[in-house]
Design a protein around this motif. Structure first.
Motif, mmCIF file in Angstrom:
data_model
loop_
_atom_site.group_PDB
_atom_site.id
_atom_site.type_symbol
_atom_site.label_atom_id
_atom_site.label_comp_id
_atom_site.label_asym_id
_atom_site.label_seq_id
_atom_site.Cartn_x
_atom_site.Cartn_y
_atom_site.Cartn_z
ATOM 1 N N ILE A 49 2.827 14.315 0.113
ATOM 2 C CA ILE A 49 2.273 15.598 -0.362
ATOM 3 C C ILE A 49 2.030 15.477 -1.867
ATOM 4 C CG2 ILE A 49 4.535 16.678 -0.828
ATOM 5 C CD1 ILE A 49 3.281 19.275 0.491
ATOM 6 N N GLY A 50 1.137 16.348 -2.381
ATOM 7 C CA GLY A 50 0.759 16.266 -3.800
ATOM 8 C C GLY A 50 -0.548 15.493 -3.895
ATOM 9 N N GLU A 51 -1.576 16.033 -3.207
ATOM 10 C CA GLU A 51 -2.842 15.287 -3.126
ATOM 11 C C GLU A 51 -3.858 15.811 -4.137
ATOM 12 O OE1 GLU A 51 -3.302 12.178 -1.993
ATOM 13 O OE2 GLU A 51 -2.669 12.902 -0.041
ATOM 14 N N HIS A 52 -4.555 14.874 -4.762
ATOM 15 C CA HIS A 52 -5.580 15.214 -5.756
ATOM 16 C C HIS A 52 -4.994 16.023 -6.911
ATOM 17 C CE1 HIS A 52 -9.369 13.583 -4.303
ATOM 18 N NE2 HIS A 52 -8.924 13.804 -3.080
ATOM 19 N N VAL A 53 -3.782 15.688 -7.320
ATOM 20 C CA VAL A 53 -3.218 16.343 -8.505
ATOM 21 C C VAL A 53 -2.730 15.324 -9.535
ATOM 22 C CG1 VAL A 53 -2.560 18.506 -7.356
ATOM 23 C CG2 VAL A 53 -0.924 16.611 -7.426
ATOM 24 N N ASP A 54 -2.800 14.020 -9.202
ATOM 25 C CA ASP A 54 -2.262 13.044 -10.170
ATOM 26 C C ASP A 54 -3.103 13.023 -11.444
ATOM 27 O OD1 ASP A 54 -4.361 11.702 -8.820
ATOM 28 O OD2 ASP A 54 -3.297 9.774 -8.738
ATOM 29 N N TYR A 55 -4.445 13.136 -11.295
ATOM 30 C CA TYR A 55 -5.298 13.068 -12.487
ATOM 31 C C TYR A 55 -5.331 14.381 -13.271
ATOM 32 C CZ TYR A 55 -8.406 14.652 -8.750
ATOM 33 O OH TYR A 55 -8.942 15.314 -7.671
ATOM 34 N N SER A 56 -4.640 15.434 -12.753
ATOM 35 C CA SER A 56 -4.529 16.648 -13.561
ATOM 36 C C SER A 56 -3.076 16.908 -13.948
ATOM 37 C CB SER A 56 -5.152 17.851 -12.831
ATOM 38 O OG SER A 56 -4.539 18.057 -11.574
ATOM 39 N N THR A 69 -4.160 12.294 4.069
ATOM 40 C CA THR A 69 -3.476 11.638 2.948
ATOM 41 C C THR A 69 -4.465 10.755 2.197
ATOM 42 O OG1 THR A 69 -1.531 10.322 2.333
ATOM 43 C CG2 THR A 69 -2.630 9.699 4.372
ATOM 44 N N GLY A 70 -4.322 10.683 0.869
ATOM 45 C CA GLY A 70 -5.238 9.880 0.066
ATOM 46 C C GLY A 70 -6.433 10.700 -0.388
ATOM 47 N N GLY A 71 -7.484 10.011 -0.759
ATOM 48 C CA GLY A 71 -8.647 10.650 -1.378
ATOM 49 C C GLY A 71 -9.430 11.575 -0.460
ATOM 50 N N GLY A 72 -9.390 11.342 0.863
ATOM 51 C CA GLY A 72 -10.081 12.224 1.818
ATOM 52 C C GLY A 72 -11.478 11.751 2.178
ATOM 53 N N GLU A 75 -17.867 12.315 -4.797
ATOM 54 C CA GLU A 75 -17.187 13.611 -4.922
ATOM 55 C C GLU A 75 -15.899 13.506 -5.746
ATOM 56 O OE1 GLU A 75 -17.976 16.774 -3.455
ATOM 57 O OE2 GLU A 75 -19.951 15.978 -3.011
ATOM 58 N N TYR A 76 -15.242 12.340 -5.710
ATOM 59 C CA TYR A 76 -13.959 12.189 -6.423
ATOM 60 C C TYR A 76 -14.115 12.507 -7.916
ATOM 61 C CZ TYR A 76 -9.434 10.191 -7.762
ATOM 62 O OH TYR A 76 -8.168 10.006 -8.284
ATOM 63 N N PRO A 77 -15.062 11.836 -8.614
ATOM 64 C CA PRO A 77 -15.198 12.181 -10.042
ATOM 65 C C PRO A 77 -15.624 13.630 -10.264
ATOM 66 C CG PRO A 77 -16.718 10.387 -9.419
ATOM 67 C CD PRO A 77 -15.886 10.699 -8.221
ATOM 68 N N PRO A 97 -12.434 6.626 -11.656
ATOM 69 C CA PRO A 97 -11.560 7.407 -12.550
ATOM 70 C C PRO A 97 -10.300 7.918 -11.840
ATOM 71 C CG PRO A 97 -13.351 8.784 -11.796
ATOM 72 C CD PRO A 97 -13.569 7.421 -11.162
ATOM 73 N N CYS A 98 -9.533 6.995 -11.238
ATOM 74 C CA CYS A 98 -8.376 7.373 -10.419
ATOM 75 C C CYS A 98 -7.220 7.866 -11.283
ATOM 76 C CB CYS A 98 -7.914 6.156 -9.614
ATOM 77 S SG CYS A 98 -7.371 4.795 -10.650
ATOM 78 N N GLY A 99 -6.226 8.471 -10.644
ATOM 79 C CA GLY A 99 -4.982 8.829 -11.324
ATOM 80 C C GLY A 99 -4.007 7.663 -11.257
ATOM 81 N N ILE A 100 -2.711 7.949 -11.545
ATOM 82 C CA ILE A 100 -1.711 6.877 -11.635
ATOM 83 C C ILE A 100 -0.954 6.661 -10.325
ATOM 84 C CG2 ILE A 100 0.180 8.401 -12.425
ATOM 85 C CD1 ILE A 100 -0.511 4.847 -13.770
ATOM 86 N N MET A 101 -1.120 7.592 -9.348
ATOM 87 C CA MET A 101 -0.233 7.583 -8.177
ATOM 88 C C MET A 101 -0.167 6.245 -7.442
ATOM 89 S SD MET A 101 -0.191 9.987 -4.814
ATOM 90 C CE MET A 101 -1.879 9.767 -4.293
ATOM 91 N N ASP A 102 -1.323 5.697 -7.086
ATOM 92 C CA ASP A 102 -1.335 4.543 -6.173
ATOM 93 C C ASP A 102 -0.684 3.313 -6.809
ATOM 94 O OD1 ASP A 102 -2.807 6.390 -4.844
ATOM 95 O OD2 ASP A 102 -4.711 5.310 -4.933
ATOM 96 N N GLN A 103 -1.044 3.045 -8.057
ATOM 97 C CA GLN A 103 -0.496 1.880 -8.737
ATOM 98 C C GLN A 103 1.002 2.083 -8.993
ATOM 99 O OE1 GLN A 103 -3.168 3.631 -9.747
ATOM 100 N NE2 GLN A 103 -4.891 2.212 -9.560
ATOM 101 N N GLY A 136 0.856 -1.181 0.000
ATOM 102 C CA GLY A 136 0.000 0.000 0.000
ATOM 103 C C GLY A 136 0.895 1.235 0.000
ATOM 104 N N ARG A 137 0.285 2.412 0.111
ATOM 105 C CA ARG A 137 1.107 3.627 0.078
ATOM 106 C C ARG A 137 0.538 4.687 1.014
ATOM 107 N NH1 ARG A 137 -2.636 6.362 -0.124
ATOM 108 N NH2 ARG A 137 -3.957 7.021 -1.836
ATOM 109 N N VAL A 138 1.439 5.626 1.347
ATOM 110 C CA VAL A 138 0.955 6.846 1.972
ATOM 111 C C VAL A 138 1.566 7.990 1.170
ATOM 112 C CG1 VAL A 138 2.748 6.936 3.780
ATOM 113 C CG2 VAL A 138 0.582 8.031 4.163
HETATM 114 C C1 GLA Z 1 -7.032 8.162 -4.627
HETATM 115 C C2 GLA Z 1 -6.741 7.891 -6.105
HETATM 116 C C3 GLA Z 1 -5.402 8.517 -6.534
HETATM 117 C C4 GLA Z 1 -5.317 9.976 -6.120
HETATM 118 C C5 GLA Z 1 -5.711 10.155 -4.642
HETATM 119 C C6 GLA Z 1 -5.757 11.594 -4.235
HETATM 120 O O1 GLA Z 1 -6.104 7.486 -3.832
HETATM 121 O O2 GLA Z 1 -6.705 6.510 -6.366
HETATM 122 O O3 GLA Z 1 -5.224 8.359 -7.923
HETATM 123 O O4 GLA Z 1 -6.100 10.777 -6.962
HETATM 124 O O5 GLA Z 1 -6.964 9.556 -4.355
HETATM 125 O O6 GLA Z 1 -4.495 12.181 -4.293
#
Ligand code: GLA
Length: 388
Positions: free
Chosen positions: A37-44, A339-342, A227-229, A174-180, A32-34
């Motif tokens: 910093i840099g939250e909610h910016v991976d998909y932009s 940290t994470g989606g919130g 709210e995420y999408p 519709p997540c970003g790439i960060m977690d994977q 997993g991950r924590v």
């Molecule tokens: C979730 C998503 C990530 C990222 C975070 C917020 O973990 O899977 O892609 O958008 O929320 O930073």
């Protein structure tokens, strides 16, 4: 003593044997991950700075000739899915099985004709608390299936891209790439500064004497999934409006705060765009401060990130805010943030090594966190041939 991930892989091998009465031929692991910093910016297309944590998911399995995907998850009370490989399609499964089936589908064409996959999953990532239990599930599944086809060793970023595709198409998130990406590419002792536009990274060494305490705030508001999408759509609308008014820009992170005003954006879209622009800048500043071992500056940037997520991006909640405030007041803490989606889930506090166990205990005893632990940055996913 075996490392956490090796011990989990060994336990998963035993569970597989007890369940299926055969030896697995491959075992895989993904952390997993924590996000620091840099939250909610991976998909932009922004910059993020996560670490892989010492909790993860292991998968043990074999190839079969029955043409079926058979998967058992110990995290879901031994629940089993069984589906013909040829019939795996988007919308065909729900819950955890949609993630597993979606990933297996990405690798279906690499399996021998008529083959099936029999697997067992076992996890130490707390579910649904914003520590990427779903990415760990996806990446461990991908690494297992690749391993079953002879491709063992460490993960690469192609695995992250395949897993994100599975999450979009099969789980509908519709997540970003960060977690994977961090689950695949994590490095012991380092955070990864990921440029989510180019999907490449730089290693950022974590200064000696620093630990991270992760604490669950105890709630998970259902709101998060709807709210995420909406936030992602707000960022896309904002970029479109800026491009329309001021000319081409590849992503929000290439925009300036003045562009937001000049383009006439207002309301939620302007607030989201401002967060995205400033958060990416904070992330780069944090990486530079970490490289200079300026821990006070790192802490101040974490506090600013939390304030922006609370006030501009509006993805925090009172429980997270209270826990962040509590953590930030503890001796030995440089900074704390959600940290994470919130909308619930976890906070992360950056602290002195020697204070970590006290802070962890206090977050639970007095801060109201039902679960807290400390972690350093760990290595990313791998697969090995199982001992048979
Ligand atoms: C979730 C998503 C990530 C990222 C975070 C917020 O973990 O899977 O892609 O958008 O929320 O930073």
């Amino acid at each position: 003593m075996k490392s956490d991930c090796k011990a989990l892989a060994a336990a998963t091998t035993e569970l597989f044997k007890a369940k299926f009465h055969i030896h697995p031929t491959t075992v895989a692991y993904a952390p997993g991950r924590v996000n620091l910093i840099g939250e909610h910016v991976d998909y932009s297309g922004g910059f993020v700075l996560p670490i892989a944590i010492c909790r993860g998911t292991a998968a043990a399995g074999v190839l079969t000739r029955d043409g079926l995907l058979t998967a058992v998850s110990s995290a879901f009370a031994g629940e089993t899915i069984e589906v013909p490989m040829a019939q795996i399609r988007p919308g065909g499964a729900t819950g955890w099985s949609s993630y597993v089936a979606g990933v297996v589908a990405q690798y279906r064409d690499t399996l021998p004709p008529g083959a099936g996959v029999r697997m067992l999953l076992n996890s130490t990532v707390p579910l649904g608390s914003g520590l990427s239990s779903s990415a760990a599930l996806e990446v461990s599944t991908a690494m297992l299936v690749r391993g079953l086809c002879g491709d063992v060793g460490a993960a690469d970023s192609g695995v992250a891209v395949a897993c994100r595709r599975a999450e979009h198409e099969y789980a509908g998130v519709p997540c970003g790439i960060m977690d994977q990406y961090i689950s695949c590419m994590g490095r012991k002792g380092h955070a990864l500064l990921i440029d989510c536009h180019s999907e490449r990274h730089e290693l950022v060494s974590i200064p000696p004497g620093v630990s991270f305490v992760v604490a669950d705030c105890g709630v998970r508001h259902a709101l998060g999934s709807s709210e995420y999408p909406m936030r992602r759509a707000a960022c896309e609308r904002a970029l479109a409006k800026i491009v329309n008014a001021l000319g081409p820009r590849p992503s929000l992170r290439r925009c300036r705060v003045e562009d937001i005003e000049a383009s006439g954006l207002d309301g939620m879209d302007a607030a989201c765009a401002r967060h995205a622009v400033e958060e990416s800048a904070r992330t780069r500043a944090f990486a530079a401060a970490a490289r200079n071992e300026d821990l006070e500056r790192c802490g101040a940037l974490m506090a600013a990130s939390h304030a922006s997520l609370r006030d501009l991006y509006r993805v925090s909640c009172p429980e997270l805010d209270a826990l962040v405030e509590f953590a930030a007041r503890q001796a030995g803490v440089f900074g704390a943030r959600m940290t994470g989606g919130g909308f619930g889930g976890c906070i992360v506090a950056m602290c002195k090594d020697e204070a970590a166990s006290d802070i962890t205990a206090r977050l639970m005893a007095e801060g109201g966190s039902p679960k807290a632990f400390s972690t350093g940055p760990c290595a990313g996913a791998w697969a090995v041939r199982a001992d048979i």
